[in-house]
Design a protein around this motif. Sequence first.
Motif, PDB file in Angstrom:
ATOM      1  N   GLY A   1       0.840  -1.205   0.000  1.00 53.18           N
ATOM      2  CA  GLY A   1       0.000   0.000   0.000  1.00 53.18           C
ATOM      3  C   GLY A   1       0.866   1.242   0.000  1.00 53.18           C
TER       4      GLY A   1
ATOM      5  N   LEU B   1       3.235   2.635   1.786  1.00 58.13           N
ATOM      6  CA  LEU B   1       4.683   2.652   1.949  1.00 58.13           C
ATOM      7  C   LEU B   1       5.413   2.298   0.645  1.00 58.13           C
ATOM      8  CD1 LEU B   1       6.915   1.862   4.663  1.00 58.13           C
ATOM      9  CD2 LEU B   1       6.879  -0.038   3.080  1.00 58.13           C
TER      10      LEU B   1
ATOM     11  N   LEU C   1       4.839   5.042  -2.002  1.00 58.71           N
ATOM     12  CA  LEU C   1       5.654   6.224  -1.722  1.00 58.71           C
ATOM     13  C   LEU C   1       7.062   6.026  -2.284  1.00 58.71           C
ATOM     14  CD1 LEU C   1       5.602   8.982  -0.061  1.00 58.71           C
ATOM     15  CD2 LEU C   1       6.974   7.717   1.608  1.00 58.71           C
TER      16      LEU C   1
ATOM     17  N   GLU D   1       1.096  -2.565   7.593  1.00 61.70           N
ATOM     18  CA  GLU D   1       0.940  -2.082   8.962  1.00 61.70           C
ATOM     19  C   GLU D   1       0.751  -3.184   9.994  1.00 61.70           C
ATOM     20  OE1 GLU D   1       0.802   1.102  10.210  1.00 61.70           O
ATOM     21  OE2 GLU D   1       0.107   2.434   8.621  1.00 61.70           O
TER      22      GLU D   1
ATOM     23  N   ASP E   1      11.171   2.781   6.574  1.00 59.77           N
ATOM     24  CA  ASP E   1      10.630   2.061   7.729  1.00 59.77           C
ATOM     25  C   ASP E   1      11.709   1.141   8.312  1.00 59.77           C
ATOM     26  OD1 ASP E   1       7.217   1.717   8.165  1.00 59.77           O
ATOM     27  OD2 ASP E   1       8.645   0.903   9.577  1.00 59.77           O
TER      28      ASP E   1
ATOM     29  N   HIS F   1       7.111   5.325   9.523  1.00 62.29           N
ATOM     30  CA  HIS F   1       5.850   5.499   8.794  1.00 62.29           C
ATOM     31  C   HIS F   1       4.625   5.161   9.614  1.00 62.29           C
ATOM     32  CE1 HIS F   1       7.552   5.921   4.658  1.00 62.29           C
ATOM     33  NE2 HIS F   1       8.554   5.267   5.209  1.00 62.29           N
ATOM     34  N   THR F   2       4.779   4.881  10.880  1.00 67.27           N
ATOM     35  CA  THR F   2       3.588   4.453  11.604  1.00 67.27           C
ATOM     36  C   THR F   2       3.689   4.693  13.106  1.00 67.27           C
ATOM     37  OG1 THR F   2       2.061   2.617  11.955  1.00 67.27           O
ATOM     38  CG2 THR F   2       4.385   2.077  11.974  1.00 67.27           C
TER      39      THR F   2
ATOM     40  N   VAL G   1       6.394  11.361   8.492  1.00 68.16           N
ATOM     41  CA  VAL G   1       5.956  11.563   7.120  1.00 68.16           C
ATOM     42  C   VAL G   1       4.821  12.577   6.961  1.00 68.16           C
ATOM     43  CG1 VAL G   1       6.818   9.367   6.219  1.00 68.16           C
ATOM     44  CG2 VAL G   1       4.565   9.449   7.324  1.00 68.16           C
TER      45      VAL G   1
ATOM     46  N   ASN H   1       4.997  13.580   3.198  1.00 71.54           N
ATOM     47  CA  ASN H   1       4.937  12.778   1.972  1.00 71.54           C
ATOM     48  C   ASN H   1       4.452  13.606   0.784  1.00 71.54           C
ATOM     49  OD1 ASN H   1       3.790   9.577   3.414  1.00 71.54           O
ATOM     50  ND2 ASN H   1       5.792  10.501   3.273  1.00 71.54           N
TER      51      ASN H   1
ATOM     52  N   TYR I   1      -8.425   0.834  11.603  1.00 70.24           N
ATOM     53  CA  TYR I   1      -8.131   2.227  11.958  1.00 70.24           C
ATOM     54  C   TYR I   1      -8.510   3.194  10.835  1.00 70.24           C
ATOM     55  CZ  TYR I   1      -3.856   3.028   9.181  1.00 70.24           C
ATOM     56  OH  TYR I   1      -2.972   3.228   8.153  1.00 70.24           O
TER      57      TYR I   1
ATOM     58  N   GLU J   1      -3.313   7.514  11.220  1.00 66.75           N
ATOM     59  CA  GLU J   1      -2.754   7.440   9.861  1.00 66.75           C
ATOM     60  C   GLU J   1      -1.523   8.336   9.824  1.00 66.75           C
ATOM     61  OE1 GLU J   1      -2.416   5.608   7.085  1.00 66.75           O
ATOM     62  OE2 GLU J   1      -4.525   5.804   6.544  1.00 66.75           O
ATOM     63  N   ALA J   2      -0.364   7.735   9.569  1.00 64.75           N
ATOM     64  CA  ALA J   2       0.862   8.523   9.638  1.00 64.75           C
ATOM     65  C   ALA J   2       0.764   9.728   8.694  1.00 64.75           C
ATOM     66  CB  ALA J   2       2.062   7.659   9.293  1.00 64.75           C
ATOM     67  N   SER J   3       0.411   9.466   7.446  1.00 66.24           N
ATOM     68  CA  SER J   3       0.264  10.569   6.487  1.00 66.24           C
ATOM     69  C   SER J   3      -0.943  10.336   5.590  1.00 66.24           C
ATOM     70  CB  SER J   3       1.528  10.690   5.612  1.00 66.24           C
ATOM     71  OG  SER J   3       1.260  11.432   4.450  1.00 66.24           O
TER      72      SER J   3
ATOM     73  N   THR K   1      -1.490   9.046   1.402  1.00 66.36           N
ATOM     74  CA  THR K   1      -1.047   9.654   0.144  1.00 66.36           C
ATOM     75  C   THR K   1      -2.182   9.627  -0.877  1.00 66.36           C
ATOM     76  OG1 THR K   1      -0.021   7.498  -0.257  1.00 66.36           O
ATOM     77  CG2 THR K   1       1.454   9.318   0.290  1.00 66.36           C
TER      78      THR K   1
HETATM   79  O1  H53 Z   1       2.961   4.482   4.786  1.00 69.03           O
HETATM   80  C1  H53 Z   1       2.507   5.589   4.031  1.00 69.03           C
HETATM   81  C2  H53 Z   1       1.684   6.517   4.882  1.00 69.03           C
HETATM   82  C3  H53 Z   1       0.555   5.758   5.576  1.00 69.03           C
HETATM   83  C4  H53 Z   1       1.120   4.541   6.301  1.00 69.03           C
HETATM   84  C5  H53 Z   1       1.913   3.694   5.343  1.00 69.03           C
HETATM   85  C6  H53 Z   1       2.520   2.449   5.932  1.00 69.03           C
HETATM   86  C7  H53 Z   1       2.435   1.254   5.221  1.00 69.03           C
HETATM   87  O2  H53 Z   1       1.828   1.220   4.031  1.00 69.03           O
HETATM   88  C8  H53 Z   1       3.017   0.076   5.750  1.00 69.03           C
HETATM   89  C9  H53 Z   1       3.683   0.104   6.942  1.00 69.03           C
HETATM   90  C10 H53 Z   1       3.775   1.295   7.637  1.00 69.03           C
HETATM   91  O3  H53 Z   1       4.466   1.346   8.772  1.00 69.03           O
HETATM   92  C11 H53 Z   1       3.193   2.459   7.139  1.00 69.03           C
HETATM   93  O4  H53 Z   1       0.077   3.816   6.849  1.00 69.03           O
HETATM   94  O5  H53 Z   1      -0.103   6.612   6.453  1.00 69.03           O
HETATM   95  O6  H53 Z   1       1.162   7.525   4.056  1.00 69.03           O
HETATM   96  C12 H53 Z   1       3.724   6.270   3.439  1.00 69.03           C
HETATM   97  O7  H53 Z   1       4.414   6.989   4.391  1.00 69.03           O
END
Ligand code: H53
Length: 839
Positions: free
Chosen positions: A134, A136, A139, A289, A336, A374-375, A452, A481, A570, A669-671, A673
């Motif tokens: 997904g 990560l 990106l 994740e 990561d 990223h998380t 991010v 990001n 989430y 949600e870290a970021s 995209t």
């Molecule tokens: O990374 C994206 C973020 C997003 C976050 C994702 C991600 C994964 O796809 C897999 C593992 C992980 O730790 C984080 O969930 O929010 O936009 C790119 O930074």
Amino acid sequence: TVPNQPIECVPTVVVEDDRTGLSVETLKRAFQDNLFYIQGKFANIATQNDYYMALAYTVRDRLLRRWLTTAETHTHQGVRTVAYLSAEFLMGPHLGNNLISLGIYDEAKQAITELGLDFDALLQQEEEPGLGNGGLGRLAACYLDSMASLDIPSIGYGIRYEFGIFDQDIRDGWQIESTDKWLRYGNPWEISRPEWAVEVKLGGHTERYTDENGRNRTRWIPHEVVMGIPYDTPILGYKTNTATTLRLWSAAAAESFDFAAFNSGDYFRAVQQKTVSETLTKVLYPNDESAQGKKLRLAQQIFFVSCSLQDMMLILIRQGIPLEQFHEKFAVQLNDTHPAIAVAELMRLLMDEHGIEWDTAWRITQKTLSYTNHTLLPEALERWGMGLFSTLLPRHLEIIYEINSQFLDDIRRKFPNDDARLSRMSLIDEAGERYVRMAHLACVGSHAINGVAALHSELLKQDVLRDFYELYPEKFSNKTNGVTPRRFMVLSNPRLTNLITSKIGDGWIKHLDDLRKLEAFVEDADFRQQWRDIKLAIKQDLATYIKQVNGIDVDPTSLFDIQAKRIHEYKRQHLDVLHIITLYNRIKANPDVHITPRTFIFGGKAAPGYFMAKLIIKLINSVGDVVNNDPDVRDRLKVVFLKDYNVKFAQRVYPAADLSEQISLAGKEASGTGNMKFSMNGSLTIGTLDGANVEIRDEVGAENFFLFGLTTPEVYELKAKGYNPYHYYESNPALKAVIDRIASGGFSNGDTNLFNPLVSTLLYKDDYLLLADYQSYIDCQDRVSQTYLDQEYWTRLSILNSARMGKFSSDRSIREYCEDIWYVKPVAVELKEYVQAGT
Ligand code: H53
């Protein structure tokens, strides 16, 4: 001669020929030539795939001069190179993107059309390399595009999984997985480089010895050795000569045959080792994740990290550059913690394999590496059980112990008498079963640590990495990001691209801030009409697709409300479902109630072992079955689950949205995209103050963003005082009616068990606070429905959303990484002049 030694021969003579020419006529000839000589087919027996391959080779030929010249230029100039280490690269199809970067999309289309073939069908024929889960992985792919487009010397290192992310089918509403055989019909974009293979050790034990200079050294006697074979794919920047490399490693047996077994007649056992080695890169772990602690996964990580670091060293050694300069020549980014073992592996290679002393090796390591987190989700933070770790990586464990011992001494000096801090920060988790904490290893071994999105980076400092922030505040920064507008606007939305370019020129494709110039046209009624017409046409195309694949009729003038991303609690796809059922209940209570017609579209895969996520997919489909077929609804609501959501398909989906759902619980949600890709294509966002939503809202303006839900501090506060979801259920009749309809079997033919795990989780646990955010979400959705009724106003908001997305180009992100973390500058690549044949 040795087969892998380069031999200098006569200088290359280059002609403008059928492998380089860009005119329509030349492209046609080259295509036919490739069909015959590469695919080995006459046209009368050629398949669609043969035609795709012939076109792909035609395009690849046109990349090669740029690709080789880029490598040569970077080598000669001895510049610092970014090595982007990622266990995932979700590249999407290459063909269309390369045509756009080369600037020959229209020429190729004309050539293929004049040959009587369907150009779009050939683009669709490409099996995408789904080497990621997904956000990560995608990106990483956007960053490769931006680094090449900005002329940044760079290389992506990863794993060439034989099977990428599974294909998703939907049967009886449930997700069914099947293997992704992406290499089945060949991959025209990669070139294997067996002459640059390296060896990776696994298992076994270590020994001390004294070297010829009387120094104490360590030797690792592995149980097993696996070969890593590099496969290179060119990454051409947009309208530049720079073409960088994605180098993916494939595992192979070090010896094809075990000769002892072979000679004793056990042919089967002789071949077995080969199979075992090759399983290493067989398949991508399909969890986004979440970390599972499986041995094969750790083996994949050390495998690609070791291959990549050895490869960088060989590049230096071949040029006679001493490894003491490693950090001057490479900036290694850890995407990561998946590649975090690089901290120990770089130390090991420098010390054990190249005789460099600890202190020097440690200085080189820290100056080379940087880490992106990223998380914030605890279940995604990687830790490896000590048993597993010591069996597979005995030498790395010794090195980690030594790093840890020096690190803990450092903390003791800075924070005397603080044992709690020591145990919180140790690289080894000693509470109960012992684990190696990969995020801690990454933090200690890197000179820079970043989140991010602004909110995410703040939360890292306050929460997950707080102790590390207190120890090394200077290491921390934010790098919000970004996404590439080449793939997610130019390639995926040619109609909007043409309209924008007709107004403001095409400079925005490389300088996305230029989209601001569109604001001047917001009050131009003709422009708004064109903008709307385009959106409608794209929605019409998606409606046709939905009819074909799902058999559902959807109205292209209805509001297209889309949530497309991995399925995760989430991310709260089920909150979206609660809204659908709320509207459905209103209709059932009064069939004549006014409802803004909406098409709810979902797409996304669930991890195969994630039961709740799979049940959410089933719920979406079950609600769809009822709502889509209830005569009372009178087609005002439609619910569609699009199967097998991947990059190729995403490119069709983003442009078709009116409303983008970005509704994760604040702080989770870290970021994100996808939020950026939707908004660039003119969709409005309904979202929480989470991840990059916060910054998107800042850019587009609060009045152009549908905000709802608790903020992160409010979430913390509510949880601290004791959250009771049942209270919201009891006290909100609309919510109660929604939950009751699910619980009473309203979407499961009366079966009250099917969705019980979901219902009871919501009522009694609700970690992601759906019930707390429910009313705020519904009120906000009602504002969305109201706003959509005024199409002129909606169009203004849509234009402003696109116009203000400049910040979210991955070009901006990459510039920030270059300036603050990598210290790498662009290098212009000049193509040598063509020499005419015979001169
Ligand atoms: O990374 C994206 C973020 C997003 C976050 C994702 C991600 C994964 O796809 C897999 C593992 C992980 O730790 C984080 O969930 O929010 O936009 C790119 O930074």
